[in-house]
Enzyme design. Structure first.
Site, PDB file in Angstrom:
ATOM      1  N   HIS A 129       0.804  -1.219   0.000  1.00 55.72           N
ATOM      2  CA  HIS A 129       0.000   0.000   0.000  1.00 55.72           C
ATOM      3  C   HIS A 129       0.838   1.270   0.000  1.00 55.72           C
ATOM      4  O   HIS A 129       0.345   2.330  -0.398  1.00 55.72           O
ATOM      5  CB  HIS A 129      -0.977   0.003   1.187  1.00 55.72           C
ATOM      6  CG  HIS A 129      -0.345   0.175   2.521  1.00 55.72           C
ATOM      7  ND1 HIS A 129       0.201  -0.861   3.241  1.00 55.72           N
ATOM      8  CD2 HIS A 129      -0.166   1.286   3.286  1.00 55.72           C
ATOM      9  CE1 HIS A 129       0.675  -0.413   4.378  1.00 55.72           C
ATOM     10  NE2 HIS A 129       0.477   0.878   4.436  1.00 55.72           N
TER      11      HIS A 129
ATOM     12  N   LYS B   7       0.441   5.472  -2.208  1.00 58.96           N
ATOM     13  CA  LYS B   7       0.357   6.794  -1.595  1.00 58.96           C
ATOM     14  C   LYS B   7       0.666   7.874  -2.627  1.00 58.96           C
ATOM     15  O   LYS B   7       1.591   7.745  -3.426  1.00 58.96           O
ATOM     16  CB  LYS B   7       1.324   6.895  -0.410  1.00 58.96           C
ATOM     17  CG  LYS B   7       0.892   6.026   0.777  1.00 58.96           C
ATOM     18  CD  LYS B   7       1.865   6.164   1.932  1.00 58.96           C
ATOM     19  CE  LYS B   7       1.407   5.328   3.129  1.00 58.96           C
ATOM     20  NZ  LYS B   7       0.189   5.876   3.746  1.00 58.96           N
TER      21      LYS B   7
ATOM     22  N   HIS C 150       8.148  -2.986   2.225  1.00 59.45           N
ATOM     23  CA  HIS C 150       7.925  -1.537   2.201  1.00 59.45           C
ATOM     24  C   HIS C 150       9.210  -0.741   1.974  1.00 59.45           C
ATOM     25  O   HIS C 150       9.301   0.095   1.064  1.00 59.45           O
ATOM     26  CB  HIS C 150       7.292  -1.078   3.523  1.00 59.45           C
ATOM     27  CG  HIS C 150       5.917  -1.611   3.752  1.00 59.45           C
ATOM     28  ND1 HIS C 150       5.030  -1.895   2.738  1.00 59.45           N
ATOM     29  CD2 HIS C 150       5.263  -1.915   4.897  1.00 59.45           C
ATOM     30  CE1 HIS C 150       3.904  -2.339   3.247  1.00 59.45           C
ATOM     31  NE2 HIS C 150       4.016  -2.372   4.559  1.00 59.45           N
TER      32      HIS C 150
ATOM     33  N   LYS D 201       8.686  -0.520  15.937  1.00 59.85           N
ATOM     34  CA  LYS D 201       7.427  -0.388  16.670  1.00 59.85           C
ATOM     35  C   LYS D 201       7.682   0.318  18.007  1.00 59.85           C
ATOM     36  O   LYS D 201       8.800   0.340  18.499  1.00 59.85           O
ATOM     37  CB  LYS D 201       6.801  -1.762  16.921  1.00 59.85           C
ATOM     38  CG  LYS D 201       6.190  -2.400  15.669  1.00 59.85           C
ATOM     39  CD  LYS D 201       5.444  -3.654  16.017  1.00 59.85           C
ATOM     40  CE  LYS D 201       4.672  -4.181  14.806  1.00 59.85           C
ATOM     41  NZ  LYS D 201       3.613  -3.251  14.367  1.00 59.85           N
TER      42      LYS D 201
END
Length: 486
Positions: A175, A179, A237, A336
């Site tokens: 995804h 963008k 990514h 994270k």
């Protein structure tokens, strides 16, 4: 998309579907991109979930849409597109007949099968689609990452899918590639001679690509502990963003030409293995800490386990052995429970070769291009300029800032919306080819294998920080530092 299509959403009650895909389809309907007659078939494993699906989807939209996006009248129209069904995708029973009856009512339509399910059941799902005669010449399949846990398992999954769908009908989604700012990156590079002439080792000192999250495991403890940040984020990514930053100009912006240039970048990545992994890669694991004033537990507490060597943070230095990028380090970072949620690319230019102003004019910093992907989408260029309120010559950084949400206040970017519509329209330019997946795993696997063979543990870092100190030292050894989002 000029014609209506059917979309079968496997994993219809999963987190991805409710958090991202249903809101994206709602936005597409709101703007008129879903034509009258389109059908969305969320697949639920249990009949109870199918019976309650409209209520579940309604609640998800109210929770995950941005302020001002939800409209009751638009929901009424959108809900009529949703046709939830109950189906156990791994069992070839009569439940598939119901799906077949629905799809056969419009046999010539494009059929988009979205597999928002674990990769381990991709094969069984495709096998049953084929066995029930549901794969037509107009059928396409969209698959989510990560595809496998290493090159071998990825190849096995891809081979299984390929036995039922030709490559040009397989859409591997990332995804981040959907963008708008990522697409603006390509426009910036290949439509402006100003930047393209300054896009190489002669002008650029180094490039940073960072994706940071403030969240922890979010109910994915079992999956994440087997995956880790390297597989979950770097292999797809970060390497995809690296390809778009570093690739040569394609002959045209077609899927085939873009893919060819991205694969060249992946194949030119200098291998990292053995001692080079220890030198150029830092892995970390978050401990208890504080984010936005709230105390949060450490990884092992979230995992509810005693020990784990799974990395929640990776920072690495990569080199691309090509004429354009010789000697330019690329620093990649993801983690994270970081201080802030952001995704950005920083292109750091070299210092001016000669300072014409004296020391009293102030410190001259190199130019910097900053491309923000989230949470807001913007492009910022940092230049040196004279202070306008001083009679003496005093220099200071000045920003040229294009904030897309301000410039296009009526437009709401949604990567999943764009990519699902592209898949329905058979436009694969923003999707990942099987050869790209293989090349990415070939570079990542030796790093993971080295970690497996050594007894070194991930470096601890407190939640709410920018990662372990060793990540800062990775850049400090060459006199550089991370540009953390503000």
């Amino acid at each position: 998309m000029s014609k209506p299509f059917d979309m079968v959403l496997f994993g219809g009650v999963g987190d991805l579907a409710l958090r991202k895909l249903i809101p994206a389809l709602y936005r597409a309907f709101r703007e008129g991109s879903l034509k009258e007659g389109c059908r969305v078939l969320p697949v639920c494993r249990h009949q109870k979930d199918a019976d309650q699906y409209l209520q579940t989807a309604h609640q998800a939209l109210q929770q995950y849409l941005s302020d001002g996006e939800y409209c009751s009248s638009i929901w009424t129209g959108f809900s009529q597109l949703l046709r939830p069904i109950s189906l156990d995708i791994s069992v070839p029973d009569e439940q598939w007949e119901h799906l077949s009856d629905i799809l056969s009512s419009a046999p010539q339509r494009v059929r988009l099968f979205y597999l928002a399910i674990p990769p381990g059941v991709f094969g069984a799902c495709c096998e049953n689609l084929s066995a029930k005669g549901l794969i037509s010449k107009n059928s396409r399949v969209v698959v989510e990452k990560p595809l496998g846990y290493n090159a071998q398992s990825s190849d096995e999954i891809n081979s299984k899918i390929a036995s039922y769908f030709p490559e040009n009908n397989i859409f591997r989604i990332d995804h981040y590639l959907g963008k708008e700012t990522v697409q603006n990156l390509l426009a910036l590079r290949f439509s402006n001679v100003l930047f393209e002439h300054l896009w190489d080792a002669k002008s650029i000192d180094h490039i940073q690509i960072s994706i940071s999250e403030t969240v922890g495991l979010e109910g994915r403890a079992g999956f994440y502990d087997e995956t880790g940040a390297m597989r979950d984020m770097v292999q797809n990514h970060l390497l995809q963003l690296l390809c778009l930053i570093a690739m040569e100009s394609p002959n045209s912006m077609t899927a085939k030409n873009i893919r060819a240039e991205k694969i060249k970048v992946l194949e030119a990545l200098r291998p990292l293995s053995g001692a080079k992994v220890d030198e150029d890669v830092v892995r970390g694991q978050y401990m208890a800490g504080e984010i936005n004033g709230q105390k949060v537990p450490g990884y092992l507490q979230d995992l509810e386990g005693d020990a784990s060597a799974t990395e929640t943070f990776v920072a690495l230095r990569a080199h691309i052995d090509s004429w354009r990028w010789a000697g330019v380090p690329f620093f990649l970072r993801t983690g994270k429970r970081m201080e802030k949620r952001c995704a950005e690319i920083v292109v750091q230019y070299k210092k001016v070769s000669h300072h014409v102003y004296g020391e009293d004019a102030g410190h001259v910093i190199p130019n910097r291009l900053v491309i923000h992907l989230q949470p807001e989408e913007s492009i910022k260029l940092v230049l040196m300029a004279k202070k306008m309120d001083s009679l003496t010559t005093e220099l200071q950084p000045a920003e040229l800032n294009l904030t897309l949400s301000d410039t296009y206040d009526s437009f709401r970017s949604d990567a999943y919306k764009r990519l699902m519509l592209d898949a329905a329209a058979n436009n694969s330019a923003l999707f990942i080819h099987r050869d790209e997946v293989a090349a990415a795993w070939a570079w990542v696997d030796p790093i993971i294998e080295h970690w497996r063979e050594t007894s070194d543990q991930p470096k601890p870092y407190p939640a709410g920080s920018w990662g372990p100190q060793e990540a800062s030292e990775l850049l400090a050894r060459s006199g550089r530092h991370w540009f953390n989002a503000k």
